[in-house]
Write a protein that holds these residues in place. Structure first.
Motif, mmCIF file in Angstrom:
data_model
loop_
_atom_site.group_PDB
_atom_site.id
_atom_site.type_symbol
_atom_site.label_atom_id
_atom_site.label_comp_id
_atom_site.label_asym_id
_atom_site.label_seq_id
_atom_site.Cartn_x
_atom_site.Cartn_y
_atom_site.Cartn_z
ATOM 1 N N ARG A 1 81.178 57.125 -60.914
ATOM 2 C CA ARG A 1 81.989 55.909 -61.060
ATOM 3 C C ARG A 1 81.284 54.707 -60.432
ATOM 4 N NH1 ARG A 1 87.392 58.598 -61.794
ATOM 5 N NH2 ARG A 1 86.541 60.025 -63.320
ATOM 6 N N LEU A 2 80.653 54.941 -59.298
ATOM 7 C CA LEU A 2 79.937 53.839 -58.648
ATOM 8 C C LEU A 2 78.817 53.333 -59.543
ATOM 9 C CD1 LEU A 2 79.786 55.079 -54.962
ATOM 10 C CD2 LEU A 2 80.856 52.974 -55.779
ATOM 11 N N LEU A 3 78.137 54.261 -60.177
ATOM 12 C CA LEU A 3 77.055 53.859 -61.064
ATOM 13 C C LEU A 3 77.580 53.139 -62.297
ATOM 14 C CD1 LEU A 3 74.542 56.811 -61.150
ATOM 15 C CD2 LEU A 3 74.119 54.481 -60.405
ATOM 16 N N ARG A 4 78.740 53.608 -62.777
ATOM 17 C CA ARG A 4 79.257 52.992 -63.990
ATOM 18 C C ARG A 4 79.556 51.526 -63.773
ATOM 19 N NH1 ARG A 4 84.288 55.361 -67.103
ATOM 20 N NH2 ARG A 4 85.243 54.923 -65.101
ATOM 21 N N GLY A 5 80.007 51.206 -62.568
ATOM 22 C CA GLY A 5 80.227 49.810 -62.248
ATOM 23 C C GLY A 5 78.992 48.987 -62.585
ATOM 24 N N VAL A 6 77.836 49.522 -62.276
ATOM 25 C CA VAL A 6 76.574 48.842 -62.558
ATOM 26 C C VAL A 6 76.313 48.862 -64.067
ATOM 27 C CG1 VAL A 6 74.108 48.838 -62.104
ATOM 28 C CG2 VAL A 6 75.693 49.662 -60.355
ATOM 29 N N GLU A 7 76.585 50.016 -64.674
ATOM 30 C CA GLU A 7 76.315 50.211 -66.092
ATOM 31 C C GLU A 7 77.034 49.193 -66.980
ATOM 32 O OE1 GLU A 7 74.474 52.257 -68.117
ATOM 33 O OE2 GLU A 7 73.478 52.391 -66.183
ATOM 34 N N GLU A 8 78.327 48.951 -66.640
ATOM 35 C CA GLU A 8 79.119 48.148 -67.549
ATOM 36 C C GLU A 8 78.556 46.758 -67.729
ATOM 37 O OE1 GLU A 8 83.012 48.733 -66.065
ATOM 38 O OE2 GLU A 8 83.350 50.431 -67.408
ATOM 39 N N ARG A 9 77.835 46.327 -66.712
ATOM 40 C CA ARG A 9 77.261 44.990 -66.807
ATOM 41 C C ARG A 9 75.900 45.000 -67.513
ATOM 42 N NH1 ARG A 9 77.019 44.663 -61.293
ATOM 43 N NH2 ARG A 9 78.852 45.928 -60.905
ATOM 44 N N ASP B 1 81.078 58.420 -67.410
ATOM 45 C CA ASP B 1 80.121 57.358 -67.668
ATOM 46 C C ASP B 1 79.589 57.391 -69.093
ATOM 47 O OD1 ASP B 1 79.044 59.847 -67.058
ATOM 48 O OD2 ASP B 1 77.090 58.958 -66.649
ATOM 49 N N LEU B 2 79.981 58.407 -69.867
ATOM 50 C CA LEU B 2 79.387 58.548 -71.193
ATOM 51 C C LEU B 2 80.442 58.478 -72.290
ATOM 52 C CD1 LEU B 2 77.074 61.655 -70.609
ATOM 53 C CD2 LEU B 2 76.448 59.264 -70.449
ATOM 54 N N ASP B 3 80.059 57.959 -73.447
ATOM 55 C CA ASP B 3 80.885 58.117 -74.635
ATOM 56 C C ASP B 3 80.558 59.482 -75.220
ATOM 57 O OD1 ASP B 3 82.055 55.540 -74.585
ATOM 58 O OD2 ASP B 3 80.121 54.724 -75.217
ATOM 59 N N GLU C 1 73.056 61.880 -51.553
ATOM 60 C CA GLU C 1 73.173 62.729 -52.739
ATOM 61 C C GLU C 1 72.367 62.145 -53.893
ATOM 62 O OE1 GLU C 1 75.103 65.971 -51.962
ATOM 63 O OE2 GLU C 1 75.452 65.401 -54.055
ATOM 64 N N LEU C 2 72.586 60.863 -54.124
ATOM 65 C CA LEU C 2 71.908 60.198 -55.233
ATOM 66 C C LEU C 2 70.394 60.261 -55.045
ATOM 67 C CD1 LEU C 2 74.146 57.077 -55.853
ATOM 68 C CD2 LEU C 2 73.764 58.995 -57.379
ATOM 69 N N PHE D 1 86.037 71.043 -53.813
ATOM 70 C CA PHE D 1 86.524 69.663 -53.856
ATOM 71 C C PHE D 1 85.362 68.700 -53.637
ATOM 72 C CE2 PHE D 1 88.133 65.755 -52.102
ATOM 73 C CZ PHE D 1 89.226 65.475 -52.915
ATOM 74 N N ASP D 2 84.576 68.949 -52.619
ATOM 75 C CA ASP D 2 83.430 68.081 -52.312
ATOM 76 C C ASP D 2 82.468 67.994 -53.489
ATOM 77 O OD1 ASP D 2 84.614 68.163 -49.856
ATOM 78 O OD2 ASP D 2 82.717 68.282 -48.757
ATOM 79 N N ASP D 3 82.201 69.145 -54.046
ATOM 80 C CA ASP D 3 81.284 69.229 -55.163
ATOM 81 C C ASP D 3 81.686 68.250 -56.271
ATOM 82 O OD1 ASP D 3 79.028 70.487 -55.982
ATOM 83 O OD2 ASP D 3 79.964 72.376 -56.529
ATOM 84 N N PHE D 4 82.937 68.334 -56.680
ATOM 85 C CA PHE D 4 83.443 67.492 -57.762
ATOM 86 C C PHE D 4 83.605 66.043 -57.303
ATOM 87 C CE2 PHE D 4 85.737 71.458 -59.499
ATOM 88 C CZ PHE D 4 84.630 71.806 -60.244
ATOM 89 N N PHE D 5 84.167 65.887 -56.108
ATOM 90 C CA PHE D 5 84.502 64.558 -55.622
ATOM 91 C C PHE D 5 83.243 63.685 -55.498
ATOM 92 C CE2 PHE D 5 85.406 61.727 -51.936
ATOM 93 C CZ PHE D 5 86.400 60.966 -52.529
ATOM 94 N N LEU D 6 82.213 64.226 -54.878
ATOM 95 C CA LEU D 6 80.987 63.446 -54.690
ATOM 96 C C LEU D 6 80.351 63.117 -56.040
ATOM 97 C CD1 LEU D 6 79.435 65.290 -51.622
ATOM 98 C CD2 LEU D 6 80.643 63.100 -51.659
ATOM 99 N N PHE D 7 80.397 64.088 -56.929
ATOM 100 C CA PHE D 7 79.817 63.880 -58.258
ATOM 101 C C PHE D 7 80.554 62.769 -59.003
ATOM 102 C CE2 PHE D 7 79.859 65.095 -62.818
ATOM 103 C CZ PHE D 7 78.523 64.852 -63.085
ATOM 104 N N ILE D 8 81.887 62.891 -59.042
ATOM 105 C CA ILE D 8 82.680 61.912 -59.780
ATOM 106 C C ILE D 8 82.553 60.525 -59.155
ATOM 107 C CG2 ILE D 8 85.037 61.228 -60.378
ATOM 108 C CD1 ILE D 8 85.665 64.239 -60.589
ATOM 109 N N LEU D 9 82.626 60.485 -57.840
ATOM 110 C CA LEU D 9 82.545 59.206 -57.154
ATOM 111 C C LEU D 9 81.200 58.519 -57.420
ATOM 112 C CD1 LEU D 9 84.530 57.704 -55.420
ATOM 113 C CD2 LEU D 9 83.446 58.656 -53.392
ATOM 114 N N SER D 10 80.133 59.280 -57.368
ATOM 115 C CA SER D 10 78.836 58.625 -57.582
ATOM 116 C C SER D 10 78.696 58.165 -59.032
ATOM 117 C CB SER D 10 77.677 59.531 -57.163
ATOM 118 O OG SER D 10 77.796 60.783 -57.745
#
Ligand code: ADP
Ligand code: MG
Length: 686
Positions: free
Chosen positions: A225-233, A428-430, A675-676, A214-223
């Motif tokens: 998504r956090l980055l994508r917030g930056v990406e979209e702009r 985060d990717l198309d 992690e990042l 769970f941690d493995d996936f959760f931390l990966f997905i969360l980070s």
């Protein structure tokens, strides 16, 4: 003492052990605790020698009646002993442990525990551990961790260090808030860590594993998504137009692009002209022709006045791309300055390339991770392509943007995962999917055989070589403390040389060879100067030699099917009929069932999912070992339900607190930042 300290703070771990651990990228206590066992050894009751009818791991209580024999072959010393009990006898052999001949005294009674294999028709226990009855009593019914090791580092050393670390070093409090633990019924972090290394039973192990997956996936997905917030702009600062030369090259190619290639190229070119910056994943099974698509995209980028970069995971592969591109451009008279950059180059060579990059004398840079070293400064970098990488994506752009650019990113992968999973993982990717193989390819013919077929297989290789083709042989894997991987490959190549005609050039390739040597071997094979390449799995990724038509894989039963599929993808890349020979070395016919799946299909995803059905939940580490994804414990196939849950929880957390600023998520935020940082630093240090 903190878990971020060096492993040397653990009692009993000295500089020497630390240096060996370093080879496994284990530096801190934390790294060590996260180096989970790759499997567990279950200590069962002993059996009578008579009950042993087929290969497997067994323990017997037996007497040594006669002094063991020692034989010296060219490379190894082999000790042979006869183990006797009331029911009969069993032969045992040890490699390179000549002292056993003296310590195993006639009349002595011990427990011998090890793998029984079929050798020339009879059963032999190889390399058994020798234990006293007391020692065995203590281990009975337990599971002992088996770790990934490196030459010189024993399993006991690692297991002791982990036990000490768990005992001595305080592990910080759980970073998951209470509500997640409750909702997902997850065990607490510290006890999960303890149990994954030293489980008391099946149940404890499963719940520990579930938490860590769970941690493995959760931390990966969360980070992500956090980055994508930056990406979209992030706006597109490198608008690219389709280039004239790229168009001309496309027309002049000796083949037509497949529909899937055309669509993917179009996706990419459109993306790079849009308002936002491109982040695209190209998923295409082995042989679908990803390389040319990337090159056409890179050429358009160069024509629009930017630099382009293409990064491959290994030097061999990077070199092959470089040579392919240089040749292609010169054949078609395309003016584009291409340079190569990799870790094995001398400091002076590198400096020269750095200068060419910084001054924009170089348009296209092809290489390994050396491309993201601190010293590389790009001049107007427009597109970064990463080949055969699964997880870098957007983070890579972070690295490149620290170098003063905001390039488009294209990730190319042959990982066969279904689109639904891809969307979760690469949120985060198309995604472009290339699900079409170039026409005129004949399907590969496969067979599953046992070791008695070897002479026939070698003859067959001889005939293919006589017809002008080439062959790969993937060598048997080696058990720890047996022959080293290198010797094994060297011996096999020798045998083949003696079997095939003297005019056939047989060479070997293995991971311990120097980078330059590996490369020149690979280049000689690609150029057709070597006809048969005997190798470990180092050739696994991406290498393209269309003239090679035979892939013979020893010990096929010990690979994950997805890994075998990738290996098989090295042949069948040209116009000739190709063949893949899977050798089941175990003597266990049950294992053929799994391998037969490869006979039924050439579709990577179908293969992975069928493999799963056969394995069942007991096999926790199966597919992951094939290196499909680089999660530390999670497996996107077997754990797809946990993956979905982790994704949902990540969404819930972010909708409540988009930047993770509240106090209850403080520890989680810190964990993710770490992690990042670790990932980015890891990438830079390579
Ligand atoms: P992968 O997708 O596994 O990276 P490659 O890009 O290495 O595959 O391509 C495999 C082989 O197919 C190469 O020899 C390449 O020249 C050839 N190829 C690529 N596209 C086509 C096509 N449309 N028609 C015929 N051959 C092609
Ligand atoms: Mg490729």
């Amino acid at each position: 003492m903190k878990s971020s300290d060096s492993v040397t703070v653990i009692k009993g771990v000295g500089e020497k052990t630390a240096a060996l651990l370093e080879k496994l990228k284990i530096r801190t206590v934390e790294d060590l605790l996260h180096a989970y066992p790759r499997d567990y050894d279950r200590y069962e009751e002993t059996v009578n020698t008579k009950e042993i009818q087929k290969p497997g791991v067994y323990a017997v209580a037996a007497t040594i009646k006669k002094r063991p024999e020692v034989k010296f072959t060219s490379r190894v010393k082999v000790v042979t002993a006869v183990l006797s009990d009331e029911s009969g006898t069993l032969k045992a052999t040890w490699f390179n442990m000549p002292y056993l001949a003296n310590s195993l005294k006639p009349g002595g009674r011990y427990i011998f525990r090890g793998r029984v294999v079929k050798n020339a028709g009879s059963l032999v226990m190889e390399q058994p551990a020798v234990l006293s009855f007391d020692e065995y009593e203590k281990l009975l019914h337990t599971r002992q961790p088996i770790y990934n090791l490196t030459a010189g580092l024993g399993n006991k050393t690692v297991s002791r260090a982990v036990a000490k670390a768990l005992e001595e070093i305080p592990i910080p409090k759980d970073y998951l808030p209470e509500w997640i633990l409750e909702k997902e019924r997850l065990v607490e972090y510290r006890s999960a860590l303890r149990a994954i290394h030293f489980p008391k039973g099946e149940k404890e192990l499963l719940s520990a594993r579930r938490r860590l997956v769970f941690d493995d996936f959760f931390l990966f997905i969360l980070s992500l998504r956090l980055l994508r917030g930056v990406e979209e702009r992030r706006e597109n600062r490198c608008p690219v137009k389709p280039g004239k030369e790229a168009e001309r090259l496309l027309k002049e190619l000796p083949y037509k692009l497949t529909g899937a290639q055309k669509e993917t190229l179009q996706d990419i070119l459109q993306d790079m002209g849009k308002k936002g910056v491109m982040s695209r994943l190209v998923q295409g099974d082995v042989g679908s022709g990803k390389t040319i698509v990337a090159i056409l995209a890179l050429l358009s980028v160069v024509e629009s006045g930017y630099q382009g970069a293409m990064m491959a995971p290994t030097e061999v592969l990077a070199r092959q791309h470089f040579e392919f591109v240089t040749k292609l451009f010169s054949e078609h008279g395309i003016f584009c300055r291409v340079v190569f950059l990799a870790g094995s180059m001398t400091a002076r060579e590198k400096r020269e390339v750095y200068e060419q990059i910084a001054s924009h004398e170089a348009d296209l840079i092809i290489g390994t991770h050396a491309l993201i070293q601190k010293k590389v400064v790009y001049h107007n970098l427009g597109l970064v392509v990463t080949d055969e990488q699964h997880r870098f994506g957007v983070r890579q752009r972070e690295l490149f943007s620290q170098k003063g650019g905001a390039p488009h990113v294209l990730v190319m992968s042959a990982t066969p995962i279904p689109r639904t999973l891809a969307i979760i993982l690469y949120g985060d990717l198309d995604i472009s999917v290339m699900d079409e193989l170039p026409a005129r390819r004949l399907p590969i013919k496969n067979c599953v055989v046992d070791t008695s077929f070897r002479p026939n297989a070698w003859k067959f290789i001889g005939r293919e070589v006589a017809a002008g083709r080439q062959a790969y042989v993937i060598c048997p894997l080696v058990e720890e403390s047996e022959l080293s991987e290198g010797e094994n490959v060297v011996d096999y190549a020798d045998t083949l040389r003696q079997t095939l005609l003297p005019s056939v050039r047989v060479e070997y390739l293995h991971g311990r060879m120097g980078a330059a040597e590996k490369e020149s071997r690979m280049a000689a094979f690609a150029a057709g100067e070597i006809q048969v390449l005997v190798s470990t799995t180092v050739i696994e990724v991406g290498v393209n030699v269309p003239n090679a038509t035979v892939m013979m894989i020893e010990n096929a039963e010990r690979f994950g099917l997805a890994g075998l599929h990738q290996l098989r993808g090295r042949v069948g890349r040209g116009i000739y009929q190709s063949y893949c020979i899977f050798v089941n070395t175990s003597g266990d016919e049950e294992k053929n069932k799994r391998l037969e799946i490869l006979n039924q299909s050439n579709d990577g995803f179908y293969i992975a999912s069928e493999d799963l059905k056969l394995r069942g939940p007991g096999d926790m580490f199966g597919i992951r070992q094939s290196g499909l994804m680089e999660f530390s414990i999670g497996d996107v196939f077997t754990d797809s339900d946990i993956l979905k849950e982790a994704s949902e929880v990540a969404d819930a957390v972010l909708s409540e607190d988009p930047a993770l600023e509240s106090e209850k998520y403080r520890r989680l935020r810190e964990k993710i930042d770490l992690e990042l940082l670790r990932r980015t630093e890891g990438a830079l240090a390579l």
